[in-house]
Design a protein around this motif. Structure first.
Motif, PDB file in Angstrom:
ATOM      1  N   THR A 167       0.780  -1.345   0.002  1.00  9.99           N
ATOM      2  CA  THR A 167       0.109  -0.019  -0.060  1.00  9.99           C
ATOM      3  C   THR A 167       0.991   0.987   0.046  1.00  9.99           C
ATOM      4  N   VAL A 168       0.642   2.102  -0.946  1.00  9.89           N
ATOM      5  CA  VAL A 168       1.495   3.566  -1.058  1.00  9.89           C
ATOM      6  C   VAL A 168       0.375   4.720  -1.361  1.00  9.89           C
ATOM      7  N   GLY A 169       0.665   5.742  -0.808  1.00 10.13           N
ATOM      8  CA  GLY A 169      -0.154   6.930  -1.093  1.00 10.13           C
ATOM      9  C   GLY A 169      -0.523   7.052  -2.405  1.00 10.13           C
ATOM     10  N   ASN A 170       0.690   7.251  -3.291  1.00 12.41           N
ATOM     11  CA  ASN A 170       0.558   7.523  -4.467  1.00 12.41           C
ATOM     12  C   ASN A 170       0.814   6.236  -5.421  1.00 12.41           C
ATOM     13  N   PRO A 171      -0.064   5.682  -6.139  1.00 13.30           N
ATOM     14  CA  PRO A 171       0.380   4.722  -6.909  1.00 13.30           C
ATOM     15  C   PRO A 171       1.389   4.875  -7.995  1.00 13.30           C
ATOM     16  N   LEU A 172       1.858   5.943  -8.153  1.00  8.30           N
ATOM     17  CA  LEU A 172       2.987   6.230  -9.216  1.00  8.30           C
ATOM     18  C   LEU A 172       4.279   5.929  -8.435  1.00  8.30           C
ATOM     19  N   TYR A 173       4.308   5.775  -7.113  1.00  5.64           N
ATOM     20  CA  TYR A 173       5.339   5.042  -6.525  1.00  5.64           C
ATOM     21  C   TYR A 173       5.500   3.775  -6.179  1.00  5.64           C
ATOM     22  N   VAL A 174       4.546   3.132  -6.584  1.00  9.74           N
ATOM     23  CA  VAL A 174       4.655   1.828  -6.284  1.00  9.74           C
ATOM     24  C   VAL A 174       5.709   0.943  -6.688  1.00  9.74           C
ATOM     25  N   ILE A 175       6.036   0.831  -7.807  1.00 14.14           N
ATOM     26  CA  ILE A 175       7.444   0.355  -8.306  1.00 14.14           C
ATOM     27  C   ILE A 175       8.706   0.769  -7.616  1.00 14.14           C
ATOM     28  N   LYS A 176       8.739   2.076  -7.192  1.00 14.07           N
ATOM     29  CA  LYS A 176      10.198   2.581  -6.359  1.00 14.07           C
ATOM     30  C   LYS A 176       9.872   2.090  -4.859  1.00 14.07           C
ATOM     31  N   GLU A 177       8.548   2.131  -4.500  1.00 13.47           N
ATOM     32  CA  GLU A 177       8.893   1.692  -2.915  1.00 13.47           C
ATOM     33  C   GLU A 177       8.942   0.015  -2.945  1.00 13.47           C
ATOM     34  N   LEU A 178       8.529  -0.857  -3.864  1.00 12.48           N
ATOM     35  CA  LEU A 178       8.737  -2.260  -3.837  1.00 12.48           C
ATOM     36  C   LEU A 178      10.389  -2.388  -3.847  1.00 12.48           C
ATOM     37  N   GLY A 237       9.739   4.005 -13.052  1.00 13.05           N
ATOM     38  CA  GLY A 237      10.908   3.776 -12.355  1.00 13.05           C
ATOM     39  C   GLY A 237      11.450   2.375 -12.546  1.00 13.05           C
ATOM     40  N   VAL A 238      10.854   1.436 -13.506  1.00 16.08           N
ATOM     41  CA  VAL A 238      11.269   0.249 -13.609  1.00 16.08           C
ATOM     42  C   VAL A 238      12.714   0.115 -14.059  1.00 16.08           C
ATOM     43  N   ASP A 239      13.500  -1.056 -13.727  1.00 13.96           N
ATOM     44  CA  ASP A 239      14.881  -1.221 -14.122  1.00 13.96           C
ATOM     45  C   ASP A 239      14.916  -2.100 -15.418  1.00 13.96           C
ATOM     46  N   PHE A 240      13.934  -2.590 -15.883  1.00 14.92           N
ATOM     47  CA  PHE A 240      13.611  -3.386 -16.942  1.00 14.92           C
ATOM     48  C   PHE A 240      12.283  -3.783 -17.600  1.00 14.92           C
ATOM     49  N   VAL A 241      12.270  -3.922 -18.851  1.00 12.34           N
ATOM     50  CA  VAL A 241      10.815  -4.365 -19.230  1.00 12.34           C
ATOM     51  C   VAL A 241      11.092  -5.552 -19.933  1.00 12.34           C
ATOM     52  N   CYS A 242      10.049  -6.253 -19.847  1.00 15.27           N
ATOM     53  CA  CYS A 242      10.284  -7.600 -20.749  1.00 15.27           C
ATOM     54  C   CYS A 242       8.969  -7.568 -21.562  1.00 15.27           C
ATOM     55  N   LEU A 243       9.357  -7.560 -22.733  1.00 11.47           N
ATOM     56  CA  LEU A 243       8.415  -7.927 -24.050  1.00 11.47           C
ATOM     57  C   LEU A 243       7.903  -9.254 -24.455  1.00 11.47           C
ATOM     58  N   THR A 244       6.996  -9.803 -23.884  1.00 10.39           N
ATOM     59  CA  THR A 244       6.454 -11.047 -23.922  1.00 10.39           C
ATOM     60  C   THR A 244       5.323 -11.366 -23.956  1.00 10.39           C
ATOM     61  N   GLY A 245       4.633 -12.442 -23.904  1.00 10.88           N
ATOM     62  CA  GLY A 245       3.364 -12.655 -23.889  1.00 10.88           C
ATOM     63  C   GLY A 245       2.744 -13.620 -22.951  1.00 10.88           C
ATOM     64  N   ASN A 246       1.758 -13.482 -22.409  1.00 11.38           N
ATOM     65  CA  ASN A 246       1.006 -14.370 -21.492  1.00 11.38           C
ATOM     66  C   ASN A 246       0.121 -15.184 -22.272  1.00 11.38           C
TER      67      ASN A 246
END
Length: 305
Positions: free
Chosen positions: A77-88, A134-143
């Motif tokens: 839970t974070v106050g601002n959803p835009l900071y959820v990756i950085k908080e994790l 603020g992601v460190d990497f992105v994976c371009l793939t498919g579920n």
């Protein structure tokens, strides 16, 4: 630059995409990546699946089902959803990435496909938002059942490279058919495809793990990895076939064969139970490719280091 094996939370906090890639390359096939579902109830309440995966030895965390338009991680839970990756990232002290899926409207459907929200797809707007989050990497793939094709992935790689430059590491490739008729089993990937991905700007090319989808033999995977390396990119072998919930002995066999094939990053999927691999399988895979020394060090290291 340190090899990723020796990096701690403070090292990861200072890395950009190109530095993360260099740290992986220096580790000589001993990097463990765990994919976790972030949109469902975690393995046990009170924590995120990412925290469990990190505790069992994962070096890198890949969030599946993350929607950049509605940023949310169950258990956090974070106050601002835009900071959820950085908080994790603060909580686990590891590099964190997300899946984005390049859906192809012209895909030859092998089954009824699901319609994805835009925030989960590999469109330019989603790539831009991923960078802002603020992601460190992105994976371009498919579920499964998404209609992601190699053609669409190739287009997204080129766009992502323009957007990310050296700030975010790009992983790209398919680990199973994703509901596409002519890209399943042994037809998922070829040397031409991996070469195109690397030349388009993928830092890491994703391949099905040895023994995962039909036809992924040690010899074939070894040849594909060699083609990736010849283009100057790194290779990731991915378990995306629910074998992350298989017996310990199966995981150990797959781990060693993927290392023999030359994998730089070893991926374990999220379908063990409750959106995460069987946690012990993360640890057993890690021990198989790098021993208890590096596995226990990763498990035990404080996030304050």
């Amino acid at each position: 630059m340190k090899r990723l094996l020796n990096c701690t939370a403070s090292d990861f906090a200072e890395m950009n995409g190109i530095q993360l890639r260099q740290a992986v390359e220096a580790s000589e096939g001993r990097v463990m990546l765990s994919e976790v579902v972030c949109a469902t109830t975690p393995l046990y309440p009170g924590l995120t699946n990412a925290e469990y995966a990190a505790a069992f030895g994962a070096d890198m965390i890949l969030l599946n089902f993350f929607d950049v338009d509605q940023p949310n991680i169950q258990g956090l839970t974070v106050g601002n959803p835009l900071y959820v990756i950085k908080e994790l990232k603060k909580l686990i002290g590891r590099p964190v990435g997300i899946n984005l899926e390049p859906v192809d409207p012209d895909a030859d459907q092998a089954e009824t496909l699901e319609k994805l929200p835009k925030g989960r797809t590999g469109i330019p707007e989603s790539l831009e938002k991923a960078k802002e989050l603020g992601v460190d990497f992105v994976c371009l793939t498919g579920n499964p059942k998404t209609g992601v094709t190699n053609t669409a992935i190739l287009k997204s790689i080129k766009v992502a490279k323009d957007i990310f430059q050296d700030e975010v590491m790009i992983i790209a490739g398919k680990m199973h058919g994703a509901g596409v008729r002519n890209e399943a089993g042994s037809g998922i990937v070829s040397q031409d495809v991996v070469t195109e991905f690397a030349q388009a700007g993928a830092d890491v090319v994703l391949l099905p793990a040895v023994g995962s989808v039909p036809g992924t033999t040690l010899e074939k995977t070894k040849q594909l990895v060699q083609s990736v390396h010849e283009q100057g990119a790194l290779a990731l072998t991915a378990i995306g076939t629910s074998q992350e919930g298989a017996a310990k002995e199966t995981i150990q066999q797959m781990a060693l064969k993927n290392k023999m094939a030359g994998a730089d990053i070893h991926h374990i999927g999220d379908a063990g139970a409750h959106g995460i691999a069987v946690p012990e399988n993360i640890m057993d895979y890690s021990i198989a490719i790098r021993g208890k020394r590096h596995t226990y060090a990763r498990m035990a290291a404080s996030i304050n280091r």
